[in-house]
Design an enzyme around this catalytic site. Structure first.
Site, PDB file in Angstrom:
ATOM      1  N   ARG A  45       0.733  -1.096   0.049  1.00 18.51           N
ATOM      2  CA  ARG A  45       0.032  -0.124  -0.055  1.00 18.51           C
ATOM      3  C   ARG A  45       0.980   1.147   0.050  1.00 18.51           C
ATOM      4  O   ARG A  45       1.317   1.627   0.890  1.00 18.51           O
ATOM      5  CB  ARG A  45      -0.963   0.187   1.275  1.00 18.51           C
ATOM      6  CG  ARG A  45      -1.696   1.283   1.323  1.00 18.51           C
ATOM      7  CD  ARG A  45      -2.837   0.913   2.519  1.00 18.51           C
ATOM      8  NE  ARG A  45      -3.858   2.029   2.759  1.00 18.51           N
ATOM      9  CZ  ARG A  45      -3.309   2.964   3.349  1.00 18.51           C
ATOM     10  NH1 ARG A  45      -2.129   3.319   3.896  1.00 18.51           N
ATOM     11  NH2 ARG A  45      -4.295   4.213   3.492  1.00 18.51           N
ATOM     12  N   SER A 116     -12.932  -3.023   1.022  1.00 12.37           N
ATOM     13  CA  SER A 116     -13.220  -2.213   2.172  1.00 12.37           C
ATOM     14  C   SER A 116     -14.674  -1.967   2.538  1.00 12.37           C
ATOM     15  O   SER A 116     -15.308  -1.181   1.189  1.00 12.37           O
ATOM     16  CB  SER A 116     -12.436  -0.882   2.542  1.00 12.37           C
ATOM     17  OG  SER A 116     -10.995  -1.340   2.348  1.00 12.37           O
ATOM     18  N   LYS A 145      -4.338   6.381   8.409  1.00 16.41           N
ATOM     19  CA  LYS A 145      -4.876   6.916   7.244  1.00 16.41           C
ATOM     20  C   LYS A 145      -5.616   8.214   7.496  1.00 16.41           C
ATOM     21  O   LYS A 145      -6.520   8.218   8.485  1.00 16.41           O
ATOM     22  CB  LYS A 145      -5.728   5.628   6.911  1.00 16.41           C
ATOM     23  CG  LYS A 145      -6.764   5.780   5.674  1.00 16.41           C
ATOM     24  CD  LYS A 145      -7.553   4.588   5.347  1.00 16.41           C
ATOM     25  CE  LYS A 145      -8.835   4.969   4.589  1.00 16.41           C
ATOM     26  NZ  LYS A 145      -8.557   4.990   3.237  1.00 16.41           N
TER      27      LYS A 145
HETATM   28  N1  TZP Z   1      -7.763   1.740   6.599  1.00 20.56           N
HETATM   29  C1  TZP Z   1      -8.729   1.783   7.687  1.00 20.56           C
HETATM   30  S1  TZP Z   1      -7.705   2.255   9.080  1.00 20.56           S
HETATM   31  C2  TZP Z   1      -6.426   2.142   8.120  1.00 20.56           C
HETATM   32  C3  TZP Z   1      -6.816   1.812   6.773  1.00 20.56           C
HETATM   33  C4  TZP Z   1      -5.833   1.306   5.666  1.00 20.56           C
HETATM   34  C5  TZP Z   1      -5.007   2.203   8.683  1.00 20.56           C
HETATM   35  C6  TZP Z   1      -4.481   1.302   9.562  1.00 20.56           C
HETATM   36  O1  TZP Z   1      -3.161   1.191  10.038  1.00 20.56           O
HETATM   37  P1  TZP Z   1      -2.959   0.977  11.628  1.00 20.56           P
HETATM   38  O2  TZP Z   1      -1.343   1.646  11.719  1.00 20.56           O
HETATM   39  O3  TZP Z   1      -2.666  -0.391  11.506  1.00 20.56           O
HETATM   40  O4  TZP Z   1      -3.735   1.633  12.644  1.00 20.56           O
END
Ligand code: TZP
Ligand code: MG
Length: 221
Positions: A45, A116, A145
């Protein structure tokens, strides 16, 4: 659906996601360490401030894919269907802002398709359009994010599991080995994490702890 749901569920147990902007060391080293610790699936990603584009992005994708291939860890690409097809990745993960799941399914054939979803409508549509698994989140607060939807907690996950007994589901957002067990108890097949592994002093140890946290609940089923 392209993958047997039972096989898919097992791949989701510890699902590591990252790109160069998530790593404090070389992404290759972080990934190798995470694989040693027991991750089951990897998603490339490449997003956020300072992320790679074009040839540099493709080059990193290929290097990380080669590391996954050595250990038989399926390699999923986030959003970028062209890249996934070009390097023959094992699958793609898309959100609601991306191309529709049925269009993507036609483009990728029998590769893994993750989507998602944030409500029952989106979940039903994704399943009808050929998703192999659903990503649910953010379950907990996350700063990884910046355009993440509001924190969901476990309510939607529980409702979705009641409505769809066998759909492979993975939770995401702010997950660590400490707060992972309730997510599995609520019905998820696994957890996907960025920071918990990519920023860990030892990605290997962190992946191992996540694996144990998930499996400790699954064994009691
Ligand atoms: N989609 C929803 S939360 C997120 C994504 C890509 C980020 C998750 O990252 P982390 O560091 O595990 O909280
Ligand atoms: Mg997306």
């Amino acid at each position: 659906m392209a993958v047997n749901p039972q096989v898919m569920s097992n791949l989701l147990k510890v699902y590591f996601i990252m790109g160069s902007t998530n790593c404090q060391h070389a992404p290759e080293d972080v990934l190798r360490s995470a694989i040693k610790g027991g991750i089951n699936l990897f998603q490339f990603r490449e997003k956020g401030a300072g992320c790679l584009h074009g040839d540099e992005k493709e080059s990193l994708a290929k290097r990380l894919q080669a590391i996954c291939n050595e250990s038989n860890i399926p390699f999923i690409v986030n959003d970028d269907i062209e890249l996934a097809l070009k390097i023959n990745a094992d699958g793609v993960h898309i959100g609601q802002e991306d191309e529709a799941a049925d269009v993507v399914r036609r483009r990728i054939g029998s590769k893994i398709l993750g989507v998602s979803v944030h409500n029952m409508n989106e979940a039903e549509t994704a399943i009808c359009q050929g998703a192999d698994y659903l990503g649910i989140g953010p379950i907990y607060p996350t700063s990884t994010k910046n355009d993440a939807k509001p924190v969901q907690g476990l309510t939607f996950l529980k409702d979705l599991r009641s409505a769809a007994a066998h759909v492979p589901i993975v939770g995401i957002g702010g997950i660590t080995s400490v707060n992972a067990p309730p997510i599995i108890e609520a019905g998820a097949d696994g957890v996907s994490v960025i920071t918990a592994i990519s920023h860990a002093e030892s990605p290997e140890e962190s992946a191992r702890q996540l694996y144990h946290a998930v499996n400790s609940v699954l064994k009691n089923d």
